[in-house]
Scaffold this motif. Structure first.
Motif, PDB file in Angstrom:
ATOM      1  N   GLU A  13      -4.738 -11.277   7.197  1.00 46.44           N
ATOM      2  CA  GLU A  13      -5.646 -10.464   8.016  1.00 46.44           C
ATOM      3  C   GLU A  13      -5.733 -10.981   9.449  1.00 46.44           C
ATOM      4  O   GLU A  13      -5.781 -10.204  10.409  1.00 46.44           O
ATOM      5  CB  GLU A  13      -7.041 -10.458   7.407  1.00 46.44           C
ATOM      6  CG  GLU A  13      -7.157  -9.677   6.107  1.00 46.44           C
ATOM      7  CD  GLU A  13      -8.503  -9.908   5.438  1.00 46.44           C
ATOM      8  OE1 GLU A  13      -9.379 -10.583   6.045  1.00 46.44           O
ATOM      9  OE2 GLU A  13      -8.690  -9.428   4.299  1.00 46.44           O
ATOM     10  N   THR A  14      -5.779 -12.310   9.588  1.00 41.96           N
ATOM     11  CA  THR A  14      -6.010 -12.909  10.905  1.00 41.96           C
ATOM     12  C   THR A  14      -4.730 -13.273  11.634  1.00 41.96           C
ATOM     13  O   THR A  14      -4.745 -13.494  12.853  1.00 41.96           O
ATOM     14  CB  THR A  14      -6.865 -14.180  10.758  1.00 41.96           C
ATOM     15  OG1 THR A  14      -6.137 -15.151   9.962  1.00 41.96           O
ATOM     16  CG2 THR A  14      -8.193 -13.877  10.081  1.00 41.96           C
ATOM     17  N   GLY A  15      -3.623 -13.381  10.896  1.00 47.15           N
ATOM     18  CA  GLY A  15      -2.387 -13.842  11.500  1.00 47.15           C
ATOM     19  C   GLY A  15      -2.361 -15.337  11.722  1.00 47.15           C
ATOM     20  O   GLY A  15      -1.418 -15.871  12.318  1.00 47.15           O
ATOM     21  N   ASN A  16      -3.379 -16.032  11.227  1.00 49.77           N
ATOM     22  CA  ASN A  16      -3.470 -17.485  11.371  1.00 49.77           C
ATOM     23  C   ASN A  16      -2.986 -18.124  10.083  1.00 49.77           C
ATOM     24  O   ASN A  16      -3.692 -18.129   9.072  1.00 49.77           O
ATOM     25  CB  ASN A  16      -4.922 -17.885  11.659  1.00 49.77           C
ATOM     26  CG  ASN A  16      -5.079 -19.391  11.885  1.00 49.77           C
ATOM     27  OD1 ASN A  16      -4.126 -20.159  11.733  1.00 49.77           O
ATOM     28  ND2 ASN A  16      -6.281 -19.805  12.243  1.00 49.77           N
ATOM     29  N   HIS A  17      -1.767 -18.675  10.110  1.00 41.01           N
ATOM     30  CA  HIS A  17      -1.185 -19.285   8.914  1.00 41.01           C
ATOM     31  C   HIS A  17      -1.273 -20.806   8.933  1.00 41.01           C
ATOM     32  O   HIS A  17      -0.722 -21.461   8.053  1.00 41.01           O
ATOM     33  CB  HIS A  17       0.274 -18.834   8.768  1.00 41.01           C
ATOM     34  CG  HIS A  17       0.413 -17.373   8.488  1.00 41.01           C
ATOM     35  ND1 HIS A  17       0.390 -16.845   7.214  1.00 41.01           N
ATOM     36  CD2 HIS A  17       0.535 -16.305   9.327  1.00 41.01           C
ATOM     37  CE1 HIS A  17       0.509 -15.531   7.273  1.00 41.01           C
ATOM     38  NE2 HIS A  17       0.605 -15.175   8.546  1.00 41.01           N
ATOM     39  N   ALA A  18      -1.977 -21.349   9.917  1.00 37.69           N
ATOM     40  CA  ALA A  18      -2.190 -22.801   9.988  1.00 37.69           C
ATOM     41  C   ALA A  18      -3.628 -23.066  10.417  1.00 37.69           C
ATOM     42  O   ALA A  18      -3.879 -23.653  11.473  1.00 37.69           O
ATOM     43  CB  ALA A  18      -1.200 -23.444  10.951  1.00 37.69           C
ATOM     44  N   PRO A  19      -4.607 -22.633   9.613  1.00 36.92           N
ATOM     45  CA  PRO A  19      -6.005 -22.795  10.012  1.00 36.92           C
ATOM     46  C   PRO A  19      -6.414 -24.268  10.038  1.00 36.92           C
ATOM     47  O   PRO A  19      -5.934 -25.071   9.233  1.00 36.92           O
ATOM     48  CB  PRO A  19      -6.760 -22.047   8.913  1.00 36.92           C
ATOM     49  CG  PRO A  19      -5.864 -22.128   7.718  1.00 36.92           C
ATOM     50  CD  PRO A  19      -4.475 -22.021   8.277  1.00 36.92           C
ATOM     51  N   ASP A  20      -7.314 -24.618  10.963  1.00 37.33           N
ATOM     52  CA  ASP A  20      -7.871 -25.962  10.950  1.00 37.33           C
ATOM     53  C   ASP A  20      -9.007 -25.997   9.926  1.00 37.33           C
ATOM     54  O   ASP A  20      -9.357 -24.987   9.309  1.00 37.33           O
ATOM     55  CB  ASP A  20      -8.351 -26.381  12.338  1.00 37.33           C
ATOM     56  CG  ASP A  20      -9.425 -25.466  12.919  1.00 37.33           C
ATOM     57  OD1 ASP A  20     -10.060 -24.712  12.156  1.00 37.33           O
ATOM     58  OD2 ASP A  20      -9.618 -25.508  14.153  1.00 37.33           O
ATOM     59  N   ALA A  21      -9.595 -27.159   9.739  1.00 39.12           N
ATOM     60  CA  ALA A  21     -10.587 -27.336   8.687  1.00 39.12           C
ATOM     61  C   ALA A  21     -11.831 -26.477   8.925  1.00 39.12           C
ATOM     62  O   ALA A  21     -12.390 -25.897   7.987  1.00 39.12           O
ATOM     63  CB  ALA A  21     -10.978 -28.806   8.571  1.00 39.12           C
ATOM     64  N   ARG A  22     -12.261 -26.369  10.176  1.00 44.37           N
ATOM     65  CA  ARG A  22     -13.453 -25.566  10.466  1.00 44.37           C
ATOM     66  C   ARG A  22     -13.194 -24.090  10.191  1.00 44.37           C
ATOM     67  O   ARG A  22     -14.056 -23.396   9.643  1.00 44.37           O
ATOM     68  CB  ARG A  22     -13.874 -25.765  11.921  1.00 44.37           C
ATOM     69  CG  ARG A  22     -15.051 -24.943  12.358  1.00 44.37           C
ATOM     70  CD  ARG A  22     -16.319 -25.308  11.607  1.00 44.37           C
ATOM     71  NE  ARG A  22     -16.793 -26.642  11.950  1.00 44.37           N
ATOM     72  CZ  ARG A  22     -17.942 -27.156  11.501  1.00 44.37           C
ATOM     73  NH1 ARG A  22     -18.725 -26.430  10.712  1.00 44.37           N
ATOM     74  NH2 ARG A  22     -18.305 -28.374  11.847  1.00 44.37           N
TER      75      ARG A  22
END
Length: 338
Positions: free
Chosen positions: A204-213
């Motif tokens: 959904e977000t296109g973020n495939h390397a999210p940080d912990a937060r």
């Protein structure tokens, strides 16, 4: 140590079930347990340990001496070359601990955000969510023997963790009180992302390397969308364990119900989504007495208002029989029924 008589436990269990403790003792330190054990008439009395009440179904008043764990404190206890050792009191809120670690730049628990209950209760159940279990981050804990008053420190092997299980639900059930828990949080953190809901968030977000937060925020959003707030609707979160089956059993169920939600496990077996099984049997939104199945997540039973423990038990048994009749799977209840 504080001893109170005739205490209503309705506000001390997240399902909001009525029950009265004949005597309730507030435990704020190991020494409180030792002092209690020395008191005539109380030291040898049967005892029941109560944390946040998020994993218990009360079906009766409590003649046992109820020990309310209220040990506080959170700190970085030590550091190693590859990890930070974080210690928290057994009476601290689990979610508050997860938030505290992130606020202090110590990721590793974020997948388990918003799990209700206390830190001291977490090892008992070996809590877990979204691909991570407590045992994956566990270092050690301190507990007090409820017979001798002796303090002991247990490591992971001694806790005998299993799926939603530990020695505290087996050999040490009712025999010890956890006062502090320590967690090993990795210096070189890597996100745990192998879970369907998290994969959807990445897509959904296109973020495939999210940080912990970000991962923390995602988990909180997912849980809030699916699960009722116990402060608004009484519940204990997931009511049934996700059943573990062999590869052969899984193939058999898929042959009959191709859409069954399942996850591969180490060793070749599979974990089935209990909520999907319950929903497939038509239980979502149904009510028995004043207890019901949550409309947004069939794995959660809720208090419709004024529920008593026997109504919850009746509903749970009906669901178990229904799922067994259709799938041949016997669902196991997660919370402790008293």
């Amino acid at each position: 140590m504080q001893i109170e008589a005739g205490v209503s436990l309705k506000s001390y269990n997240t399902f909001g079930l009525p029950a009265v403790a004949g005597r309730l003792v507030r435990i704020t330190a190991d020494a409180d347990v030792r002092r209690l054990l020395e008191l005539p008439g109380l030291g040898g009395a049967p005892k029941f340990v109560l944390g946040g009440g998020s994993n218990v179904i009360l079906t009766r008043d409590m003649p046992e001496l109820v020990l309310k764990v209220e040990v506080k404190g959170m700190r970085v206890a030590s550091e190693t070359a590859d990890a930070f050792i974080v210690e928290a009191g057994g009476g601290e809120s689990w979610h508050d601990l997860v938030a505290w670690t992130l606020d202090h730049g110590l990721p590793g628990l974020e997948n388990m955000a918003l799990i209700p209950g206390t830190v001291g209760a977490a090892p008992v159940q070996n809590i877990g969510a979204y691909g991570l279990e407590l045992q994956d981050r566990f270092d050690s804990l301190d507990a007090v023997d409820l017979v001798t008053g002796r303090s002991v420190r247990l490591d992971a092997s001694q806790c005998k963790f299993g799926y939603r299980d530990s020695i505290f639900k087996q050999a040490l059930a009712g025999k010890s009180l956890i006062t502090r828990v320590r967690f090993r949080l990795p210096r070189h953190w890597q996100p745990v992302l192998g879970y369907l809901d998290l994969e959807r968030k990445m897509a959904e977000t296109g973020n495939h390397a999210p940080d912990a937060r970000t991962l923390f925020d995602w988990v909180c959003a997912i849980r809030r969308a699916k699960l009722p707030d116990p402060a608004v609707i009484g519940n204990v979160g997931s009511f049934f364990k996700n059943p573990l089956v062999t590869a052969e059993q899984c193939r058999d169920i898929i042959a009959r119900d191709p859409h069954v939600v399942h996850y591969p496990m180490d060793g070749g077996g599979f974990k089935l989504a209990a909520g999907w099984l319950i929903d497939a049997c038509g239980w979502k939104g149904k009510t028995v007495g004043h207890a019901g199945v949550y409309e947004k997540q069939a794995l959660v039973l809720v208090n419709r208002g004024g529920a008593i423990g026997s109504e919850v038990q009746t509903l749970a048994r009906a669901i178990q029989e229904s799922v067994y009749g259709r799938f041949g799977i016997r669902l196991e209840i997660e919370p402790v029924v008293v």
